[in-house]
Structures are given as structure tokens and as C-alpha cells.
Design a protein around this motif. Structure first.
Motif, PDB file in Angstrom:
ATOM      1  N   GLU A 195      27.449  89.637  16.327  1.00 26.91           N
ATOM      2  CA  GLU A 195      26.197  88.858  16.969  1.00 26.91           C
ATOM      3  C   GLU A 195      24.739  89.614  17.048  1.00 26.91           C
ATOM      4  N   TYR A 347      37.951  95.818  19.895  1.00 23.30           N
ATOM      5  CA  TYR A 347      37.960  94.324  19.268  1.00 23.30           C
ATOM      6  C   TYR A 347      38.609  94.092  18.119  1.00 23.30           C
ATOM      7  N   GLU A 351      39.033  88.195  17.524  1.00 27.19           N
ATOM      8  CA  GLU A 351      38.084  87.934  18.473  1.00 27.19           C
ATOM      9  C   GLU A 351      36.582  88.326  17.961  1.00 27.19           C
ATOM     10  N   LYS A 354      35.404  85.385  15.809  1.00 30.18           N
ATOM     11  CA  LYS A 354      34.802  84.199  16.724  1.00 30.18           C
ATOM     12  C   LYS A 354      33.619  84.732  17.279  1.00 30.18           C
ATOM     13  N   ARG A 355      33.548  85.789  17.973  1.00 28.81           N
ATOM     14  CA  ARG A 355      32.292  86.179  18.516  1.00 28.81           C
ATOM     15  C   ARG A 355      31.198  85.988  17.506  1.00 28.81           C
ATOM     16  N   THR A 356      31.232  86.609  16.532  1.00 26.35           N
ATOM     17  CA  THR A 356      30.138  86.252  15.363  1.00 26.35           C
ATOM     18  C   THR A 356      29.989  84.866  14.995  1.00 26.35           C
ATOM     19  N   ASP A 358      30.602  82.231  16.713  1.00 23.26           N
ATOM     20  CA  ASP A 358      29.852  81.469  18.123  1.00 23.26           C
ATOM     21  C   ASP A 358      28.630  81.804  18.071  1.00 23.26           C
ATOM     22  N   TRP A 359      28.067  83.042  17.664  1.00 24.87           N
ATOM     23  CA  TRP A 359      26.775  83.419  17.849  1.00 24.87           C
ATOM     24  C   TRP A 359      25.928  82.675  16.441  1.00 24.87           C
TER      25      TRP A 359
END
Length: 374
Positions: A195, A347, A351, A354-356, A358-359
Motif C-alpha cells: 500500500e 505477511y 495477504e 490482497k492488501r496491495t 485493496d489499496w
């Protein structure tokens, strides 16, 4: 070992990695104080930290890392430095003198201030680019700190990071004004994603302009091992803890460590597709032109740029070293960091991906609108 009661200085505190490291320190340690040093301290970032700082004091030092008086004030009474601040440039957009002044001279000034103010530990955030790849594009697959590899750097950025590394290594064991000794540690992360990564964001913007199709800039077989920013922050925390423990300090001080994680080896282009495909982006099957032709074009453009430099300065879209870097298998193990620092990725790929994604999803509509208005 805990950092409880320590006073740490974090340069580049509002940067991509700096922000993650500040939050991690607040979550996991009971530091007496964290001093945030950056050229531009964002008020919204400071406000977002107020609810999680607990008893840790947050102090802001806004200014240039070449300001010796600022450095003295920031380092006075500190016990630990995280030096993440750096100018990053892979296209030649920034003048070499400015790169050198910030990346090399800034590091030198900070090390000198550490000695004058008796700051015991210094952790420097370097880059995989100091290792290569070399102009011949010779691959390294799952290399380590003992891998022998001949590399003559051409990127001004790579050169300045390498020189700053050497300054840190030379400062190991320097006597401090209080009679103690300085311990330095260098971390070399792979390509950092997550992110806030401006490079991933730039590739998304290019994809939007290209009808939601990402341009292939690297061959599938040119696999590297990107590392998630959250894991890089964890590695910094583990390095600081290791330097606090006398036995580990003797081992870690004066050494460098490659920082990777369990992200699957993948080419740069296929990595961009992996985090953007859930948002509907496709990718070209192959580069627009063969590598050899792109390399020749880069050479000719660099010669043209050199001829015009006395009269006109401009930035090339790509150059030979960038082209080689994007098309060379180049991956490294984190096992030495595991052994010496106690580092383990927190991480996993699913995960982190997904975090990247989602950002990226959270900023996609805004980016589409801005591009459509241009």
C-alpha cells in the motif's frame, strides 16, 4: 530484546516504508520517544498516529537531512537511528549532484552526528540495486550475502546507495563521544511493494491509459522476488532489537542483509498483473519489441541525450540499465537475516497481495477520473 525506553530517530518518516515502520514501532514497542524527520511532514499522518502512540512521545523534525543543526537537535539524546530517507531515481530525472548530496552526503552528516551525539545504533535502508544486475545481465537465483558477483554500476541512484553503504560499513566501531562504540547495520530489501507504492500506482495509471491493459516490460523468465513493505518494516525492527542485545550486536554490527519474503519469484511485469488483475486489468503477452531491439534503441537514445546535454536536458522513458534490470533473473534468500536478526516474514503472499490490491482498488476511481480530465 525489547526497545523499551529507547529514543529513536526515523528519517524519511513520511515515506512509503517510513510510515509502516512508525506504526509498527508504536504497536510493538514501548519507546520513550520517536522522532520523525522528513522534508515534508504531513499533518494528517501525525494526526492518524495520535490514537496509537500510547505513552510514546512523538516529535516532529521537519527539514532537509543536509541541515546539520536539524540533525543535531534530532539526534541529541537518541539511542537508535533508522535511516530510510533517500532520493530514488531509475530514469535519470534527478540531477546526479542532488542524488549525491542527499543519499551520500546526507548519510555522512547523519553518521557524523551520531558520533558527536553518542547514538549507539544505526540501521541503513539500502537497495537491491547496489548488488546489480550487472550490464551483462548475468542472473542470480536465490543468492545470498556470500554470492560472488561482479557489477559495475551505471545508475546514479545505485552508485549513491552503494557509496552510502560503504560509509555505514566504515563507521562500524567508531568511538562515540561518550566512550561507547557505534554499531551499523545495512538492510538490502528487494523491490518493495504494498500500500502506497508509487511504482505500482504508476503502472496502474499506464494501464488505464492503455485501455486497462498493462504493458509488458519484462520477460516472463526474468524472475525476481519482490518483498512486501510490512515485512521490510519487521526486518528493521528485528535489526534494532538485535543491535540492542550485546551478543547479537557483535555479530550484526558492520554487516548487510538481503531482505525478501515468501512472495513467489515472478517477473516485474507479471507481478504488476498479479496485483492488478483482480481489478480487471489484462497484460500484453509479450513486449512490443524484442529485447535486443529495445536495448539498441536505448543505446541510441542515450547517445542522442548525451549530445544534446549541453543545450537541452530531458529524461528518457527507459535506458539500458533499467532495461537489463527488468529483464534479468535476480533473486536472493533472507536466511542470513533469519539467522542473525531473527527475521521471519509476518505477511504471506496471499495477504500481502490482497492488501496491495485493496489499496489499488481504493484509488482506482480517482485515478481514472484524473486521467480522463487530462
Amino acid at each position: 530484546m525489547s526497545l523499551t525506553g529507547d529514543v529513536c530517530v526515523l528519517t524519511g518518516a513520511c515515506g512509503f516504508l517510513g510510515e509502516k515502520l512508525v506504526r509498527l514501532l508504536l504497536e510493538e514497542e514501548k519507546l520513550a520517544e520517536i522522532r520523525l524527520l522528513d522534508r515534508n511532514i504531513r499533518p494528517d499522518f501525525i494526526q492518524s498516529l495520535e490514537d496509537c502512540c500510547g505513552e510514546t512521545k512523538l516529535s516532529v523534525f521537519e527539514g532537509d537531512i543536509r541541515d546539520s543543526e536539524l540533525l543535531r537537535r534530532a539526534c541529541r539524546g537518541a539511542t537508535l537511528i533508522f535511516h530510510t530517507a533517500s532520493l530514488i531515481d531509475v530514469t535519470g530525472a534527478i540531477d546526479y549532484r542532488e542524488l549525491y548530496e542527499v543519499n551520500v552526503k546526507g548519510t555522512q552528516f547523519l553518521l557524523e552526528t551520531c558520533i558527536q551525539e553518542s547514538v549507539a545504533s544505526f540501521i541503513y535502508t539500502s537497495s537491491i540495486e547496489v548488488a546489480g544486475p550487472n550490464p551483462r545481465g548475468e542472473p542470480i537465483i536465490n543468492g545470498n550475502e556470500d554470492t560472488v558477483y561482479t557489477c559495475t554500476q551505471r545508475f546514479p541512484y545505485s552508485l549513491t546507495k552503494k557509496e552510502a553503504e560503504q560509509l555505514c560499513l566504515n563507521a562500524q566501531g567508531e568511538q562515540l563521544c561518550n566512550g561507547g562504540c557505534l554499531a551499523t547495520c545495512i538492510l538490502r530489501p528487494m523491490y518493495i511493494y504494498g500500500e502506497g507504492c508509487r511504482f505500482t500506482l504508476s503502472h496502474m495509471r499506464d494501464g488505464i491509459r492503455n485501455g486497462d491493459v498493462l504493458r509488458r516490460i519484462s520477460r516472463r523468465e526474468a524472475k525476481v522476488n519482490p518483498v512486501y513493505v510490512g515485512n521490510v518494516a519487521v526486518a528493521h525492527l528485528q535489526a534494532a532489537r538485535a543491535l540492542k542485545e550485546p551478543q547479537k550486536r557483535a555479530v550484526v554490527g558492520g554487516n548487510f542483509y538481503y531482505i525478501s519474503d515468501n512472495t513467489p519469484p515472478i517477473s516485474y511485469s507479471d507481478f504488476n498483473h498479479a496485483v492488478l488483475s483482480p481489478l480487471g486489468f489484462g497484460i500484453q503477452e509479450r513486449p512490443v519489441l524484442p529485447f535486443c531491439i529495445l536495448y539498441l534503441m536505448s543505446f541510441l537514445m542515450e547517445m542522442f541525450q548525451a549530445l544534446l546535454r549541453p543545450f537541452l536536458r530531458f529524461t528518457l522513458p527507459f535506458n539500458r540499465q533499467l532495461l537489463v534490470m527488468l529483464n534479468t533473473p535476480f533473486s536472493f534468500s533472507y536466511q542470513k537475516a533469519r539467522r542473525d536478526l531473527g527475521y521471519a516474514p509476518r505477511y504471506e503472499w496471499a495477504e500481502a497481495r490482497k492488501r496491495t490490491t485493496d489499496w489499488l482498488a481504493s484509488v482506482l476511481a480517482r485515478e481514472r477520473e484524473q486521467i480522463s480530465l487530462k
